[in-house]
Design an enzyme around this catalytic site. Structure first.
Site, PDB file in Angstrom:
ATOM      1  N   HIS A   1       0.923  -1.377  -0.062  1.00 27.01           N
ATOM      2  CA  HIS A   1      -0.031  -0.087   0.047  1.00 27.01           C
ATOM      3  C   HIS A   1       0.730   1.231  -0.037  1.00 27.01           C
ATOM      4  O   HIS A   1       0.489   2.401  -0.300  1.00 27.01           O
ATOM      5  CB  HIS A   1      -0.942   0.086   1.262  1.00 27.01           C
TER       6      HIS A   1
ATOM      7  N   ASP B   1       1.138  -7.772   2.081  1.00 24.06           N
ATOM      8  CA  ASP B   1       1.015  -6.221   1.857  1.00 24.06           C
ATOM      9  C   ASP B   1       2.840  -5.963   1.586  1.00 24.06           C
ATOM     10  O   ASP B   1       3.338  -5.182   2.500  1.00 24.06           O
ATOM     11  CB  ASP B   1       0.519  -5.498   2.912  1.00 24.06           C
TER      12      ASP B   1
ATOM     13  N   SER C   1       3.909   2.275   8.185  1.00 24.98           N
ATOM     14  CA  SER C   1       3.726   1.427   7.152  1.00 24.98           C
ATOM     15  C   SER C   1       4.845   1.023   6.382  1.00 24.98           C
ATOM     16  O   SER C   1       5.678   1.936   5.934  1.00 24.98           O
ATOM     17  CB  SER C   1       2.733   1.915   6.104  1.00 24.98           C
TER      18      SER C   1
HETATM   19  N1  ARG Z   1      -4.676   0.762   7.301  1.00 26.55           N
HETATM   20  C1  ARG Z   1      -3.159   0.698   6.709  1.00 26.55           C
HETATM   21  C2  ARG Z   1      -2.559   1.811   7.006  1.00 26.55           C
HETATM   22  O1  ARG Z   1      -3.029   2.964   7.323  1.00 26.55           O
HETATM   23  C3  ARG Z   1      -3.390   0.643   5.032  1.00 26.55           C
HETATM   24  C4  ARG Z   1      -3.825  -0.337   4.684  1.00 26.55           C
HETATM   25  C5  ARG Z   1      -4.186  -0.451   3.128  1.00 26.55           C
HETATM   26  N2  ARG Z   1      -4.934  -1.589   2.623  1.00 26.55           N
HETATM   27  C6  ARG Z   1      -6.168  -1.260   2.486  1.00 26.55           C
HETATM   28  N3  ARG Z   1      -6.926  -2.251   2.358  1.00 26.55           N
HETATM   29  N4  ARG Z   1      -6.559   0.031   2.238  1.00 26.55           N
HETATM   30  O2  ARG Z   1      -1.260   1.966   7.118  1.00 26.55           O
END
Ligand code: ARG
Length: 712
Positions: A86, A222, A647
């Site tokens: 992501h 991911d 992330s």
């Molecule tokens: N919640 C994650 C973050 O803010 C991002 C994940 C991205 N994946 C998704 N399905 N939108 O780091």
């Protein structure tokens, strides 16, 4: 009875704090003084010098900030970069077309020559940091207004930057901490030639989609791979065919022995923003005014965008990244509303503030801190409606390209129209490049629709003075017609008409352009600092600083680390399960399995489909990547203290070896940015064995695995 309970109390009290701990986003330069002994007890084998050293290579050399907002690590001696899928998402989408769809199908470069250069992608290495609090604070005094204070600080900051950037080699950033009570500078080196090496298909990298986002149990691969390029001497260089892979000072070894409950785990990365000192009324403002507006407006954009994205894969690729970003924070903000409400966080803070106020009004403290709480509370009650308004407004700017672009280009156009011939010659290529860079990857029907819908929402929902021109349209009440009309009339509606302006620049034409007018009004409103808030805002800033200062001096708050602000931090903790959950088939609820993923599989679904070639591989032979049950572990939980920006951060064992990749948090703990929840807060990580299995066995990209230093 009594004896037993006393015994239990004694037992509990003698347990090391760290069975709960793990709160804290620590500065690397403070590890030795503040954390080292605790970390050693928990399983750290490295010395502080091996984590952060100014003179020798250390762990920190392998940690980079990725593209300004994420974290990544260097995992080979030829500049291979590992981050989340992501985090690479916008770049992967940019490099994809409906025919060569890397987002959909994945991509694996077979050689260096096949690696793909996106338009813009950078990584930032961390060189060193230091404390400049005394130097800056000595220039300040209590009689200064906040404006004067800021000006004085900025002057000193400019000097510090100058002194440390080594003639432009480094980027130096001085940041304030503890709400303006301390200052540190950071020295960075930026590399701007970074190329895509590999990515799994979206159905793996984003498995579970927005349904699973912010949730555990999770089964997502991911991750994505990039490479840093440099000139022949290893220095940063703009893209060139002559650039070569960066010879990394230090890269992370990869450990595929697997993880189990209570294993030590530390994470280094760039957490974006936390607000652990946020006052109770600030929380109330967010929960009742700011976040609900954010959530409502985000959902509106998502619904409009989705219509067009579903119709056409080319449009989908144009907006996939913007959509994912909006959806991510839409769910996050709702999660925050729910968690802060459920945990009564504001109430907890209010109690603490009562105690602060008592301390603040003792005779020795009163002159300095006596007004702190009332200034803070006054400011929030004055700005509640404004914060709601601002959130609707920001939603327009965030989701509508044409709410911002006309103003940005228009400013350049204005200079151009006012310039003499020589100056125009100089400006022309820059403006042409700006136009060329701006009018790509958008879909006009979607843009008009989003803008009209957002303007309707903004004007109908905010109880705060609107920009004049927009208020006028709102009175007549037809934003669909209005938006259609201004796109008909505006030179900014197409690349050709924008370019035509440069042929025949005319200031009046620009100033009467309806999209330029709209865009200028929106941005002026966004930047507006209303006179009536000037004093309260000044007092608020000062009081918030004194609140944090007083909390620390009085000992009422034990927080010993500064709020996250996109500077490099270390958080340490353990692999740690959540209570048993029927949705997770793993033996302990601290990891998930490939089997579990296949159980969630929904053929043809946008979020839960599994690629056919992966299904064909079956679930039997995971080779050296299998866990002790012969299964493949996909994701695991630790109790580290992270937030957005972390992330892509490496998760490391006690030897500093890579065991996973942080990629998310759990929705129940979404109050975490304001108050760390020792019981609930978890980090969700991709198991490095899943990453390697995907590269090696699923994609067959064994040449990439060969680059790594694998410990088995
Ligand atoms: N919640 C994650 C973050 O803010 C991002 C994940 C991205 N994946 C998704 N399905 N939108 O780091």
């Amino acid at each position: 009875m009594k004896k037993i309970s006393l015994l239990i109390i004694a037992l509990v009290m003698s347990l090391p704090l760290s069975i709960f701990a793990n709160e804290g986003m620590w500065f690397l330069m403070h590890i030795e003084r503040l954390n080292y002994r605790d970390m050693q007890k928990m399983g750290l084998q490295l010395t502080p010098e091996e984590i952060y050293s100014i003179n020798n290579q250390s762990l920190k050399d392998a940690i980079v900030q990725f593209n300004g907002g994420c974290t990544a690590s260097i995992i080979s001696d030829t500049g291979l970069v590992l981050t989340n899928h992501h985090c690479g998402y916008n770049v992967i989408a940019e490099l994809s077309t409906a025919e060569q769809n890397h987002l959909k199908n994945g991509f694996w470069a077979g050689s260096l020559a096949e690696e793909l250069k996106p338009q813009r992608l950078s990584v930032r290495f961390f060189v060193r940091m230091d404390d400049v609090s005394e130097r800056i604070l000595s220039k300040l005094n209590d009689t200064m207004s906040e404006k004067e204070r800021e000006a004085t600080i900025n002057k000193e900051i400019a000097k510090i930057e100058q002194e440390n950037n080594e003639g432009g080699k480094y980027t130096v950033s001085v940041r304030s901490f503890y709400q303006g009570n301390e200052f540190y500078y950071f020295v960075y080196q930026d590399y701007n030639d970074v190329r895509l090496v590999g990515t799994p298909p979206e159905s793996i990298g984003k498995y579970g989609g927005d349904t699973d986002n912010w949730e555990w149990p999770r089964h997502t691969g991911d991750f994505s791979l990039f490479r840093v390029y440099a000139d022949a001497d290893g220095n940063p260089s703009a893209y060139s065919e002559d650039n070569v892979p960066l010879k990394s000072d230090y890269h992370l070894p990869v450990n595929i022995k697997g993880v189990k409950e209570n294993d030590f785990a530390m994470i280094l990365g760039y957490p974006g923003r936390t607000n652990r000192w946020m006052p109770a009324e600030g929380i109330e403002q967010n929960v009742n005014y700011a976040y609900p507006a954010w959530v409502e407006a985000s959902k509106l954009s998502m619904d409009v965008m989705k219509k067009y994205m579903n119709e056409d894969e080319a449009v989908n690729l144009m907006y996939a990244s913007l959509y994912a970003g909006i959806a991510n924070y839409w769910k996050n903000r709702q999660g925050m509303i729910d968690a802060l409400t459920q945990h009564k966080t504001a109430e907890t803070k209010r109690k603490l503030e009562k105690r602060f106020d008592k301390w603040a009004n003792k005779s020795a403290n009163k002159s300095m801190y006596g007004d702190v709480m009332s200034n803070i509370n006054n400011y929030y009650s004055l700005t509640n409606e404004k914060s709601k308004h601002d959130n609707y407004l920001i939603a327009i700017l965030r989701s509508s390209k044409f709410s911002v672009l006309p103003y940005q280009l228009g400013r350049g156009f204005k200079n151009y129209a006012e310039a003499n011939d020589a100056k125009r010659k100089e400006l022309l290529p820059r403006l042409q490049a700006m136009i060329a860079g701006s009018y790509t990857d958008y879909h006009l029907p979607l843009e008009k629709d989003v803008l009209a819908e957002q303007l309707k929402l903004y004007t109908s929902k905010s109880n705060y003075p609107l920009p004049e021109g927009i208020a006028e349209v709102a009175e007549k009440g037809d934003f669909d017609k209005y938006v259609n009309a201004i796109f008909e009339l505006s030179m900014f509606a197409s690349k050709e008409s924008a370019e035509a302006f440069l042929e025949l620049p005319n200031l009046q034409l620009l100033e009467n352009d309806p999209l330029y007018k709209l865009s200028s009004e929106l941005l002026a409103k966004y930047r507006e600092q209303p006179e009536e808030f000037a004093q309260p805002s000044n007092d608020f800033q000062k009081s918030f600083r004194l609140l944090v200062d007083g909390f620390r001096k009085s000992g009422l708050s034990k927080i010993q680390y500064p709020d996250a602000n996109s500077t490099l931090r270390l958080t340490y903790g353990k692999v740690r399960a959540l209570p048993k959950d029927p949705r997770n088939d793993a033996k302990i609820n601290n990891y998930t399995t490939f089997k579990g993923k296949i159980k969630k599989y929904i053929p043809g679904d946008k979020e839960f489909d599994v690629p056919k070639d992966m299904l064909d591989m079956g679930t039997k032979d995971f080779g050296r990547y299998a866990n002790s049950d012969g299964e493949l572990s996909l994701n695991f939980l630790t109790d580290n203290d992270i937030t957005g920006g972390n992330s892509g951060s490496p998760v490391l064992n006690g030897n500093g070896e890579l065991i996973g990749l942080a990629f998310d948090g759990n929705i129940e703990a979404m109050a975490g940015d304001v108050i760390f929840d020792k019981k609930l807060q978890r980090t969700i990580n991709v198991d490095i064995r899943y990453v390697l299995w995907l590269i090696d066995k699923y994609a067959g990209a064994t040449h990439i695995v060969d680059e790594l230093s694998v410990i088995e």
